[in-house]
Write a protein that holds these residues in place. Structure first.
Motif, PDB file in Angstrom:
ATOM      1  N   GLN A  13      39.354  51.268  51.493  1.00  0.00           N
ATOM      2  CA  GLN A  13      39.033  51.545  50.099  1.00  0.00           C
ATOM      3  C   GLN A  13      38.792  53.035  49.885  1.00  0.00           C
ATOM      4  O   GLN A  13      38.442  53.770  50.812  1.00  0.00           O
ATOM      5  CB  GLN A  13      37.781  50.753  49.705  1.00  0.00           C
ATOM      6  CG  GLN A  13      37.994  49.250  49.754  1.00  0.00           C
ATOM      7  CD  GLN A  13      36.691  48.491  49.801  1.00  0.00           C
ATOM      8  OE1 GLN A  13      36.262  48.066  50.874  1.00  0.00           O
ATOM      9  NE2 GLN A  13      36.054  48.316  48.651  1.00  0.00           N
ATOM     10  N   ASN A  14      38.950  53.451  48.640  1.00  0.00           N
ATOM     11  CA  ASN A  14      38.815  54.866  48.302  1.00  0.00           C
ATOM     12  C   ASN A  14      37.494  55.468  48.768  1.00  0.00           C
ATOM     13  O   ASN A  14      37.484  56.593  49.277  1.00  0.00           O
ATOM     14  CB  ASN A  14      38.987  55.062  46.793  1.00  0.00           C
ATOM     15  CG  ASN A  14      40.408  54.814  46.356  1.00  0.00           C
ATOM     16  OD1 ASN A  14      41.354  55.160  47.048  1.00  0.00           O
ATOM     17  ND2 ASN A  14      40.573  54.187  45.212  1.00  0.00           N
ATOM     18  N   ARG A  51      37.538  43.668  51.125  1.00  0.00           N
ATOM     19  CA  ARG A  51      37.102  44.758  50.261  1.00  0.00           C
ATOM     20  C   ARG A  51      35.573  44.731  50.237  1.00  0.00           C
ATOM     21  O   ARG A  51      34.968  43.750  49.784  1.00  0.00           O
ATOM     22  CB  ARG A  51      37.694  44.541  48.862  1.00  0.00           C
ATOM     23  CG  ARG A  51      37.503  45.664  47.896  1.00  0.00           C
ATOM     24  CD  ARG A  51      38.373  45.521  46.648  1.00  0.00           C
ATOM     25  NE  ARG A  51      38.394  44.167  46.127  1.00  0.00           N
ATOM     26  CZ  ARG A  51      39.371  43.663  45.358  1.00  0.00           C
ATOM     27  NH1 ARG A  51      40.400  44.395  45.005  1.00  0.00           N
ATOM     28  NH2 ARG A  51      39.314  42.431  44.924  1.00  0.00           N
ATOM     29  N   GLU A  77      36.429  53.097  40.891  1.00  0.00           N
ATOM     30  CA  GLU A  77      37.596  53.625  41.605  1.00  0.00           C
ATOM     31  C   GLU A  77      37.366  53.589  43.117  1.00  0.00           C
ATOM     32  O   GLU A  77      38.274  53.311  43.896  1.00  0.00           O
ATOM     33  CB  GLU A  77      37.902  55.049  41.129  1.00  0.00           C
ATOM     34  CG  GLU A  77      39.154  55.646  41.726  1.00  0.00           C
ATOM     35  CD  GLU A  77      40.442  54.877  41.420  1.00  0.00           C
ATOM     36  OE1 GLU A  77      41.372  54.943  42.240  1.00  0.00           O
ATOM     37  OE2 GLU A  77      40.522  54.204  40.372  1.00  0.00           O
ATOM     38  N   GLN A  80      38.265  50.288  44.867  1.00  0.00           N
ATOM     39  CA  GLN A  80      39.679  49.910  44.951  1.00  0.00           C
ATOM     40  C   GLN A  80      40.256  50.223  46.334  1.00  0.00           C
ATOM     41  O   GLN A  80      39.845  51.170  47.001  1.00  0.00           O
ATOM     42  CB  GLN A  80      40.492  50.682  43.908  1.00  0.00           C
ATOM     43  CG  GLN A  80      40.078  50.428  42.482  1.00  0.00           C
ATOM     44  CD  GLN A  80      40.363  49.011  42.023  1.00  0.00           C
ATOM     45  OE1 GLN A  80      41.285  48.362  42.496  1.00  0.00           O
ATOM     46  NE2 GLN A  80      39.558  48.525  41.088  1.00  0.00           N
ATOM     47  N   LEU A  81      41.230  49.432  46.744  1.00  0.00           N
ATOM     48  CA  LEU A  81      41.998  49.765  47.946  1.00  0.00           C
ATOM     49  C   LEU A  81      42.711  51.093  47.700  1.00  0.00           C
ATOM     50  O   LEU A  81      43.058  51.402  46.554  1.00  0.00           O
ATOM     51  CB  LEU A  81      43.035  48.685  48.242  1.00  0.00           C
ATOM     52  CG  LEU A  81      42.511  47.288  48.585  1.00  0.00           C
ATOM     53  CD1 LEU A  81      43.671  46.307  48.702  1.00  0.00           C
ATOM     54  CD2 LEU A  81      41.691  47.300  49.857  1.00  0.00           C
ATOM     55  N   ASP A  83      45.545  53.738  47.218  1.00  0.00           N
ATOM     56  CA  ASP A  83      46.789  53.504  46.476  1.00  0.00           C
ATOM     57  C   ASP A  83      47.944  53.047  47.356  1.00  0.00           C
ATOM     58  O   ASP A  83      48.703  52.153  46.981  1.00  0.00           O
ATOM     59  CB  ASP A  83      47.205  54.766  45.717  1.00  0.00           C
ATOM     60  CG  ASP A  83      46.309  55.050  44.526  1.00  0.00           C
ATOM     61  OD1 ASP A  83      45.557  54.142  44.099  1.00  0.00           O
ATOM     62  OD2 ASP A  83      46.350  56.194  44.026  1.00  0.00           O
ATOM     63  N   LYS A  86      47.180  49.434  48.108  1.00  0.00           N
ATOM     64  CA  LYS A  86      47.017  48.612  46.897  1.00  0.00           C
ATOM     65  C   LYS A  86      48.362  48.071  46.424  1.00  0.00           C
ATOM     66  O   LYS A  86      48.461  46.914  45.991  1.00  0.00           O
ATOM     67  CB  LYS A  86      46.347  49.446  45.812  1.00  0.00           C
ATOM     68  CG  LYS A  86      45.903  48.677  44.610  1.00  0.00           C
ATOM     69  CD  LYS A  86      45.159  49.605  43.648  1.00  0.00           C
ATOM     70  CE  LYS A  86      44.635  48.855  42.465  1.00  0.00           C
ATOM     71  NZ  LYS A  86      43.929  49.738  41.544  1.00  0.00           N
ATOM     72  N   ALA A  89      49.333  44.990  48.454  1.00  0.00           N
ATOM     73  CA  ALA A  89      48.405  43.869  48.456  1.00  0.00           C
ATOM     74  C   ALA A  89      48.619  42.963  47.249  1.00  0.00           C
ATOM     75  O   ALA A  89      48.974  43.426  46.173  1.00  0.00           O
ATOM     76  CB  ALA A  89      46.965  44.386  48.457  1.00  0.00           C
ATOM     77  N   GLU A  91      46.393  40.460  44.967  1.00  0.00           N
ATOM     78  CA  GLU A  91      44.957  40.294  44.696  1.00  0.00           C
ATOM     79  C   GLU A  91      44.391  39.002  45.274  1.00  0.00           C
ATOM     80  O   GLU A  91      43.281  38.992  45.787  1.00  0.00           O
ATOM     81  CB  GLU A  91      44.687  40.383  43.189  1.00  0.00           C
ATOM     82  CG  GLU A  91      43.223  40.336  42.814  1.00  0.00           C
ATOM     83  CD  GLU A  91      42.377  41.488  43.361  1.00  0.00           C
ATOM     84  OE1 GLU A  91      41.175  41.271  43.578  1.00  0.00           O
ATOM     85  OE2 GLU A  91      42.908  42.600  43.569  1.00  0.00           O
ATOM     86  N   VAL A  94      42.984  39.191  48.843  1.00  0.00           N
ATOM     87  CA  VAL A  94      41.904  40.149  49.084  1.00  0.00           C
ATOM     88  C   VAL A  94      40.580  39.400  48.977  1.00  0.00           C
ATOM     89  O   VAL A  94      40.309  38.749  47.971  1.00  0.00           O
ATOM     90  CB  VAL A  94      41.935  41.302  48.065  1.00  0.00           C
ATOM     91  CG1 VAL A  94      40.804  42.295  48.335  1.00  0.00           C
ATOM     92  CG2 VAL A  94      43.292  42.015  48.080  1.00  0.00           C
TER      93      VAL A  94
END
Length: 177
Positions: A13-14, A51, A77, A80-81, A83, A86, A89, A91, A94
């Motif tokens: 994740q970010n 996540r 943000e 989130q996974l 980019d 993401k 993936a 949803e 997850v």
């Protein structure tokens, strides 16, 4: 879908890569994880993601008191996974988890596959916190399943703690590559 083997990507994740708990080592493994995901998808093997998910009350939790850095707050943000992952993936594949290791994970996997997989490969972050926690839970839940962690596709809080976690998993019969 070939259900005998699956890839589980942990918490890419970010917030763990470029956000509040940014880690250069995590940023360096993104390309290799993308290649691994694409390889699994090409061979029609499932790819699941976890996540890390916290609420606004994070600082009031035990984890928040011991690690007072708000991160992975649901809907932000940072939650989130990254980019690059993401876009790969789905949803529904997850699993949001509020703690390091998810006790829901084995049942979730078994329900998604309608079977116990022969092999589960893990990658992601942090090797020494969430990867090891989930590897141990999966090994306990599925003792005859080969649980594999590829060290080059994981990043720990520090390179030293990463190596320590890999050694600990190997001692617990997790296949470490």
């Amino acid at each position: 879908m070939n259900k005998d083997k699956l890839l589980l990507v942990i918490d890419m994740q970010n917030d763990f890569v470029t956000g509040t708990l940014a880690n250069e080592e995590a940023a360096k493994i993104i390309g290799a994880i993308v290649a691994k995901i694409e390889s699994y998808q090409k061979d029609d093997h499932p790819v699941f993601f976890t996540r890390d998910t916290h609420g606004e009350e994070y600082l009031e939790t035990q984890e928040g008191k011991l690690l007072p850095v708000p991160h992975c707050i649901k809907g932000t943000e940072g939650w989130q996974l990254v980019d690059q992952l993401k876009v790969l993936a789905v949803e529904e594949d997850v699993l949001d988890k509020p703690v390091f290791g998810s006790l829901q994970l084995p049942q979730w996997i078994e329900e998604k596959l309608s079977a116990v997989p022969a092999e589960i490969e893990l990658c992601g972050v942090c090797t020494d916190i969430c990867v090891i926690s989930n590897a141990m839970i999966l090994k306990a839940a599925f003792p005859e399943t080969t649980v594999t962690v590829e060290g080059a596709l994981c990043a720990g809080v520090t390179p030293e703690s990463h190596q320590n976690a890999l050694a600990a998993m190997k001692a617990c019969q997790v296949n470490v590559k």
